[in-house]
Scaffold this motif. Structure first.
Motif, PDB file in Angstrom:
ATOM      1  N   THR A  18      24.198 111.812 142.980  1.00  0.00           N
ATOM      2  CA  THR A  18      24.281 110.472 143.560  1.00  0.00           C
ATOM      3  C   THR A  18      25.506 109.743 143.048  1.00  0.00           C
ATOM      4  N   LYS A  19      25.807 109.877 141.774  1.00  0.00           N
ATOM      5  CA  LYS A  19      27.009 109.263 141.210  1.00  0.00           C
ATOM      6  C   LYS A  19      28.267 109.805 141.880  1.00  0.00           C
ATOM      7  N   LEU A  20      28.292 111.097 142.141  1.00  0.00           N
ATOM      8  CA  LEU A  20      29.428 111.713 142.820  1.00  0.00           C
ATOM      9  C   LEU A  20      29.549 111.175 144.249  1.00  0.00           C
ATOM     10  N   TYR A  21      28.422 111.054 144.946  1.00  0.00           N
ATOM     11  CA  TYR A  21      28.406 110.496 146.298  1.00  0.00           C
ATOM     12  C   TYR A  21      28.955 109.068 146.294  1.00  0.00           C
ATOM     13  N   ILE A  22      28.536 108.268 145.324  1.00  0.00           N
ATOM     14  CA  ILE A  22      29.000 106.879 145.245  1.00  0.00           C
ATOM     15  C   ILE A  22      30.504 106.826 145.021  1.00  0.00           C
ATOM     16  N   ARG A  23      31.018 107.683 144.148  1.00  0.00           N
ATOM     17  CA  ARG A  23      32.474 107.720 143.924  1.00  0.00           C
ATOM     18  C   ARG A  23      33.201 108.124 145.203  1.00  0.00           C
ATOM     19  N   LEU A  24      32.673 109.112 145.905  1.00  0.00           N
ATOM     20  CA  LEU A  24      33.295 109.561 147.151  1.00  0.00           C
ATOM     21  C   LEU A  24      33.255 108.450 148.201  1.00  0.00           C
ATOM     22  N   LEU A  25      32.126 107.810 148.357  1.00  0.00           N
ATOM     23  CA  LEU A  25      31.995 106.729 149.328  1.00  0.00           C
ATOM     24  C   LEU A  25      32.954 105.590 149.020  1.00  0.00           C
ATOM     25  N   ASP A  26      33.053 105.213 147.753  1.00  0.00           N
ATOM     26  CA  ASP A  26      33.994 104.152 147.359  1.00  0.00           C
ATOM     27  C   ASP A  26      35.431 104.539 147.686  1.00  0.00           C
ATOM     28  N   LEU A  27      35.779 105.783 147.430  1.00  0.00           N
ATOM     29  CA  LEU A  27      37.135 106.253 147.699  1.00  0.00           C
ATOM     30  C   LEU A  27      37.433 106.235 149.202  1.00  0.00           C
ATOM     31  N   VAL A  28      36.503 106.702 150.000  1.00  0.00           N
ATOM     32  CA  VAL A  28      36.689 106.682 151.458  1.00  0.00           C
ATOM     33  C   VAL A  28      36.809 105.242 151.945  1.00  0.00           C
ATOM     34  N   ASN A  29      35.915 104.376 151.495  1.00  0.00           N
ATOM     35  CA  ASN A  29      35.977 102.965 151.909  1.00  0.00           C
ATOM     36  C   ASN A  29      37.309 102.332 151.518  1.00  0.00           C
ATOM     37  N   GLU A  30      37.754 102.607 150.306  1.00  0.00           N
ATOM     38  CA  GLU A  30      39.024 102.063 149.820  1.00  0.00           C
ATOM     39  C   GLU A  30      40.190 102.492 150.712  1.00  0.00           C
ATOM     40  N   LYS A  31      40.154 103.727 151.171  1.00  0.00           N
ATOM     41  CA  LYS A  31      41.241 104.235 152.020  1.00  0.00           C
ATOM     42  C   LYS A  31      41.105 103.774 153.469  1.00  0.00           C
ATOM     43  N   LEU A  32      39.901 103.450 153.900  1.00  0.00           N
ATOM     44  CA  LEU A  32      39.697 102.986 155.272  1.00  0.00           C
ATOM     45  C   LEU A  32      40.127 101.541 155.475  1.00  0.00           C
ATOM     46  N   ILE A  33      39.973 100.724 154.461  1.00  0.00           N
ATOM     47  CA  ILE A  33      40.248  99.290 154.603  1.00  0.00           C
ATOM     48  C   ILE A  33      41.643  99.006 155.151  1.00  0.00           C
ATOM     49  N   PRO A  34      42.709  99.624 154.620  1.00  0.00           N
ATOM     50  CA  PRO A  34      44.040  99.318 155.168  1.00  0.00           C
ATOM     51  C   PRO A  34      44.240  99.807 156.609  1.00  0.00           C
ATOM     52  N   MET A  35      43.399 100.721 157.050  1.00  0.00           N
ATOM     53  CA  MET A  35      43.529 101.265 158.396  1.00  0.00           C
ATOM     54  C   MET A  35      42.804 100.413 159.440  1.00  0.00           C
ATOM     55  N   ALA A  36      41.941  99.519 158.982  1.00  0.00           N
ATOM     56  CA  ALA A  36      41.074  98.773 159.885  1.00  0.00           C
ATOM     57  C   ALA A  36      41.730  97.517 160.431  1.00  0.00           C
ATOM     58  N   GLU A  37      41.377  97.194 161.662  1.00  0.00           N
ATOM     59  CA  GLU A  37      41.820  95.939 162.249  1.00  0.00           C
ATOM     60  C   GLU A  37      41.058  94.772 161.620  1.00  0.00           C
ATOM     61  N   LYS A  38      39.750  94.964 161.404  1.00  0.00           N
ATOM     62  CA  LYS A  38      38.910  93.958 160.755  1.00  0.00           C
ATOM     63  C   LYS A  38      37.966  94.657 159.799  1.00  0.00           C
ATOM     64  N   VAL A  39      37.671  93.983 158.701  1.00  0.00           N
ATOM     65  CA  VAL A  39      36.718  94.487 157.721  1.00  0.00           C
ATOM     66  C   VAL A  39      35.791  93.336 157.354  1.00  0.00           C
ATOM     67  N   TYR A  40      34.499  93.602 157.327  1.00  0.00           N
ATOM     68  CA  TYR A  40      33.517  92.615 156.893  1.00  0.00           C
ATOM     69  C   TYR A  40      32.801  93.162 155.675  1.00  0.00           C
ATOM     70  N   ASP A  41      32.627  92.313 154.673  1.00  0.00           N
ATOM     71  CA  ASP A  41      31.853  92.754 153.530  1.00  0.00           C
ATOM     72  C   ASP A  41      30.365  92.551 153.823  1.00  0.00           C
ATOM     73  N   LEU A  42      29.515  92.941 152.914  1.00  0.00           N
ATOM     74  CA  LEU A  42      28.068  92.887 153.145  1.00  0.00           C
ATOM     75  C   LEU A  42      27.541  91.474 153.319  1.00  0.00           C
ATOM     76  N   ARG A  43      28.284  90.506 152.893  1.00  0.00           N
ATOM     77  CA  ARG A  43      27.857  89.116 153.062  1.00  0.00           C
ATOM     78  C   ARG A  43      28.398  88.527 154.355  1.00  0.00           C
ATOM     79  N   GLY A  44      29.154  89.319 155.138  1.00  0.00           N
ATOM     80  CA  GLY A  44      29.669  88.840 156.414  1.00  0.00           C
ATOM     81  C   GLY A  44      31.028  88.181 156.335  1.00  0.00           C
ATOM     82  N   ASN A  45      31.697  88.250 155.200  1.00  0.00           N
ATOM     83  CA  ASN A  45      33.029  87.658 155.064  1.00  0.00           C
ATOM     84  C   ASN A  45      34.091  88.626 155.550  1.00  0.00           C
ATOM     85  N   THR A  46      35.078  88.128 156.272  1.00  0.00           N
ATOM     86  CA  THR A  46      36.193  88.964 156.680  1.00  0.00           C
ATOM     87  C   THR A  46      37.112  89.167 155.500  1.00  0.00           C
ATOM     88  N   LEU A  47      37.516  90.414 155.273  1.00  0.00           N
ATOM     89  CA  LEU A  47      38.461  90.717 154.176  1.00  0.00           C
ATOM     90  C   LEU A  47      39.871  90.761 154.711  1.00  0.00           C
TER      91      LEU A  47
END
Length: 86
Positions: A57-86
């Motif tokens: 599970t720890k490995l999965y969390i690290r992988l998910l964080d890494l993928v999310n980190e790399k996806l953010i600059p590619m996205a037109e819009k990003v919303y965090d879990l509270r609904g805020n635009t990043l």
């Protein structure tokens, strides 16, 4: 999967694995994005240091964080879990 080297620590091996797999996942997402007009991705984050996680599970969390980190600059819009635009 990167070849294992005897001089690498287990943590370095896990990081190399996550880096390799995140690259593969991102490549697949990029290829999918080329085939559609709109692509909506939904992801999540987890507390890295929360008690009770096993090593997988720890490995999965690290992988998910890494993928999310790399996806953010590619996205037109990003919303965090509270609904805020990043």
């Amino acid at each position: 999967n990167p070849a294992r080297s005897d001089d690498r620590t287990e943590k370095e091996e896990e990081e190399a694995f996550c880096e390799h797999l995140s690259h593969e996942i991102l490549s697949d997402i990029v290829e999918l994005a080329k085939k559609v007009h709109h692509l909506i991705l939904v992801s999540n984050t987890y507390e890295k240091d929360a008690p009770g996680y096993d090593d997988s599970t720890k490995l999965y969390i690290r992988l998910l964080d890494l993928v999310n980190e790399k996806l953010i600059p590619m996205a037109e819009k990003v919303y965090d879990l509270r609904g805020n635009t990043l």
